[in-house]
Design a protein around this motif. Structure first.
Motif, PDB file in Angstrom:
ATOM      1  N   ASN A 125       0.851  -1.189   0.000  1.00  0.00           N
ATOM      2  CA  ASN A 125       0.000   0.000   0.000  1.00  0.00           C
ATOM      3  C   ASN A 125       0.896   1.251   0.000  1.00  0.00           C
ATOM      4  N   GLN A 126       0.258   2.418  -0.032  1.00  0.00           N
ATOM      5  CA  GLN A 126       1.037   3.657  -0.153  1.00  0.00           C
ATOM      6  C   GLN A 126       1.930   3.869   1.066  1.00  0.00           C
ATOM      7  N   ASP A 130       5.865   4.500   0.954  1.00  0.00           N
ATOM      8  CA  ASP A 130       6.503   5.727   1.448  1.00  0.00           C
ATOM      9  C   ASP A 130       7.488   5.448   2.587  1.00  0.00           C
ATOM     10  N   CYS A 148       4.673  -5.157  -5.735  1.00  0.00           N
ATOM     11  CA  CYS A 148       3.436  -4.684  -5.112  1.00  0.00           C
ATOM     12  C   CYS A 148       2.544  -5.902  -4.941  1.00  0.00           C
ATOM     13  N   ILE A 155      -1.390   2.671  -5.653  1.00  0.00           N
ATOM     14  CA  ILE A 155      -0.100   3.149  -5.105  1.00  0.00           C
ATOM     15  C   ILE A 155       0.573   4.057  -6.131  1.00  0.00           C
ATOM     16  N   ASP A 156       1.041   5.197  -5.652  1.00  0.00           N
ATOM     17  CA  ASP A 156       1.828   6.070  -6.509  1.00  0.00           C
ATOM     18  C   ASP A 156       3.309   5.765  -6.264  1.00  0.00           C
TER      19      ASP A 156
END
Ligand code: SF4
Length: 239
Positions: A125-126, A130, A148, A155-156
């Motif tokens: 997940n994001q 991060d 992923c 997700i970016d």
């Protein structure tokens, strides 16, 4: 081929919730008992003629059923690094959710990395992206990929795709599997196109949403269905 020098694991983050270590495997072996397997030194085992049992020019998926950077394996990992160093004719594909422990037990001659190590950082997940990817990018490595899996939300990855060769995406498998939305998958693929990274849609997961319809997919059909969608990007097709 897989090489599991040790077995056992425990949760690192949300992506681990339905890991098979919490299913039948856990009942049989104990979910968090970390122990060496009888394959510990398998890549450097030789036959009576003194030849390696595993021939060269292979890819060995390493610790795909545990985690390479578990603290319990810190001492064992020193030996494993020396095994990896010896087998320069094998590519070791290592996948982890504990990339923050990368520097622990790293060999003193690691330098900018061993040529035969392809390191994968898993982000589901994001938040995980991060937290883990800035660290992942800060460590010395020759080859990097992002996995992923299980993909739990959009997700970016854009800020992190420089210096990454490849991205793999997959849904979650199992009775309790969470949904994988095809739009999330396509969005990551688009990011890879822009960043000139290769992309592989590994499997749909058990609950796959496409065109607003959620479908239950048999575990044996998930990889085939992902392949049929024809969205993988190999080196030759990078644009
Ligand atoms: S890190 Fe991997 S093997 Fe370990 S519990 Fe999580 S998903 Fe399972």
């Amino acid at each position: 081929m897989n090489w599991e020098p040790w077995t056992g694991c425990y949760k690192a983050s949300d992506g681990c919730a339905n890991c098979y270590f919490y299913g039948p495997h856990a009942k049989r072996y104990g979910q968090s008992t970390i122990q060496k397997t009888d394959k510990f030194d398998w890549p450097i085992k030789t036959n009576a003629k003194g030849e390696y049992n595993i021939k060269g020019n292979k890819i060995l998926a390493t610790c795909f059923a545990t985690d390479f950077f578990l603290p319990e394996a810190d001492e064992w990992r020193k030996e494993v690094w020396s095994i990896i160093k010896e087998r320069t004719d094998i590519d070791f594909l290592i996948l982890t959710k504990r990339i923050d422990r990368f520097l622990v037990s790293l060999p003193s001659d690691w330098g900018t990395g061993y040529d035969n190590v392809n390191m994968g950082c898993t982000v589901e997940n994001q938040q995980a992206a991060d937290d883990r990817l800035p660290l992942f990018l800060s460590y010395p490595m020759k080859r990097r990929f992002i996995a992923c899996a299980p993909l739990l939300e959009a997700i970016d990855l854009t800020p992190y795709l420089h210096g990454v060769d490849h991205v793999t995406v997959g849904g979650e498998t199992g009775r309790e599997a969470r949904e994988c939305d095809y739009d999330w998958v396509l969005n990551i693929r688009e990011q890879c196109v822009k960043a000139n990274a290769t992309f592989w849609f590994k499997n749909t997961g058990s609950l796959f949403k496409r065109d607003s319809v959620v479908e239950k997919i048999n575990p044996f059909k998930q990889a085939g269905m992902a392949k049929e969608l024809g969205i993988n990007i190999s080196d030759g097709k990078k644009s």
